[in-house]
Design a protein around this motif. Structure first.
Motif, PDB file in Angstrom:
ATOM      1  N   PRO A 195     -10.033 -95.855  73.253  1.00 46.08           N
ATOM      2  CA  PRO A 195      -9.553 -96.522  72.032  1.00 46.08           C
ATOM      3  C   PRO A 195     -10.408 -97.733  71.711  1.00 46.08           C
ATOM      4  N   LEU A 196     -10.678 -97.935  70.428  1.00 45.22           N
ATOM      5  CA  LEU A 196     -11.544 -99.032  70.007  1.00 45.22           C
ATOM      6  C   LEU A 196     -10.999-100.380  70.463  1.00 45.22           C
ATOM      7  N   VAL A 202     -12.012 -94.971  57.686  1.00 49.27           N
ATOM      8  CA  VAL A 202     -13.452 -94.750  57.626  1.00 49.27           C
ATOM      9  C   VAL A 202     -13.757 -93.387  57.023  1.00 49.27           C
ATOM     10  N   ASP A 203     -14.686 -93.351  56.087  1.00 45.17           N
ATOM     11  CA  ASP A 203     -15.200 -92.084  55.578  1.00 45.17           C
ATOM     12  C   ASP A 203     -16.351 -91.669  56.486  1.00 45.17           C
ATOM     13  N   TYR A 204     -16.011 -91.004  57.591  1.00 47.81           N
ATOM     14  CA  TYR A 204     -16.986 -90.706  58.633  1.00 47.81           C
ATOM     15  C   TYR A 204     -18.042 -89.702  58.207  1.00 47.81           C
ATOM     16  N   GLN A 205     -17.826 -89.024  57.059  1.00 50.87           N
ATOM     17  CA  GLN A 205     -18.807 -88.049  56.590  1.00 50.87           C
ATOM     18  C   GLN A 205     -19.758 -88.625  55.540  1.00 50.87           C
ATOM     19  N   GLN A 223     -20.901 -87.797  63.258  1.00 50.77           N
ATOM     20  CA  GLN A 223     -22.306 -88.000  63.587  1.00 50.77           C
ATOM     21  C   GLN A 223     -22.367 -88.689  64.940  1.00 50.77           C
ATOM     22  N   GLY A 224     -23.014 -88.060  65.916  1.00 49.06           N
ATOM     23  CA  GLY A 224     -23.044 -88.608  67.263  1.00 49.06           C
ATOM     24  C   GLY A 224     -24.441 -88.687  67.829  1.00 49.06           C
ATOM     25  N   ASP A 228     -14.990 -92.034  65.705  1.00 49.76           N
ATOM     26  CA  ASP A 228     -14.280 -91.561  64.515  1.00 49.76           C
ATOM     27  C   ASP A 228     -13.611 -92.671  63.713  1.00 49.76           C
ATOM     28  N   GLY A 229     -13.957 -93.921  64.027  1.00 47.00           N
ATOM     29  CA  GLY A 229     -13.342 -95.041  63.322  1.00 47.00           C
ATOM     30  C   GLY A 229     -12.291 -95.753  64.142  1.00 47.00           C
ATOM     31  N   THR A 230     -11.664 -95.033  65.087  1.00 46.49           N
ATOM     32  CA  THR A 230     -10.651 -95.646  65.949  1.00 46.49           C
ATOM     33  C   THR A 230     -10.882 -95.348  67.422  1.00 46.49           C
TER      34      THR A 230
END
Length: 239
Positions: free
Chosen positions: A94-95, A116-119, A170-171, A196-198
């Protein structure tokens, strides 16, 4: 023929490792498990192995099987004819418990605590430097952990990190090895990391007698499975 092809592919990858960063470390004794920067993992779900939820297509060499291991441990089992050849481990951080990574996100102007717009191309461009910095810290921690274990007979050599898709995220794919000066591989590790933002997702496997989970018992089996692992990571149900 498939087995021979991937064994040769793995051998080529092992030979190419020295193009990455190298650390020649002091003294050698039997290797320990990797000690990445300390962070708190998510508690293991009572609903079972996380691979049961995130595993997409699971290609495998002929007569090999890939499936979530039984139980709650976050392990993917790779087997052949009823015999386990190796496992792939995923850890989720967890972040809130990854202070160093939060600082890296802030340094790259990535918003924390918001959706977050992860794409989006902008987000992917922003997050990659933070993930690469995480990998660099991981390499440094690994080298420090090995400092009292390796001598001149063994060279720690790291793969250059590569941007790759991990599910819809994206990794970064990364890896490192301990190479014997007289020839051969003492240990080899392959990892994937994505955000993934979190949560931070870290997927690992390797060849290392000092590691209990997320490993293959034989280097040649790891070499054969390596391209299939890449395909599995790209098709995970993440986030």
């Amino acid at each position: 023929m498939l087995r021979l092809y991937h064994l040769l592919l793995g051998s080529i990858l092992v030979v190419s490792i020295p193009v990455g960063a190298k650390f020649v470390l002091p003294q050698f004794s039997p290797p320990k498990a990797v000690k990445p920067p300390t962070v708190t993992k998510l508690a293991n779900s009572k609903e079972g192995n996380i691979w049961q939820k995130i595993l997409g297509n699971a290609p495998a060499p002929t007569n090999w099987q890939v499936a979530p291991c039984e139980g709650n441990a976050p392990l993917l089992c790779i087997s052949s004819k009823g015999q386990r050849l190796g496992t792939v481990e995923i850890n989720v951080y967890p972040l809130a418990n990854t202070e160093d990574f939060r600082k890296k996100l802030a340094a790259d102007d990535i918003p924390i605590g918001s959706q977050v717009d992860y794409q989006s191309p902008k987000y992917q461009t922003q997050v990659l430097p933070a993930l690469k910095a995480w990998v660099t810290d991981h390499y440094t921690a690994f080298a420090k952990d090995r400092q009292s274990e390796y001598g001149k007979e063994i060279t720690f050599s790291a793969y250059p990190p590569q941007p790759v898709p991990i599910g819809k995220l994206q990794g970064i794919r990364y890896g490192f090895a301990g190479l014997k000066q007289k020839g051969g591989v003492q240990e080899q590790h392959i990892g994937h990391v994505a955000f993934d933002g979190t949560k931070l997702y870290v997927i690992t496997t390797g060849f290392d007698t000092g590691t209990q989970t997320g490993k293959f018992d034989k280097l040649e089996d790891l070499a054969i499975f390596q391209p299939y692992l890449y395909a599995i990571a790209a098709d995970l149900h993440l986030p």
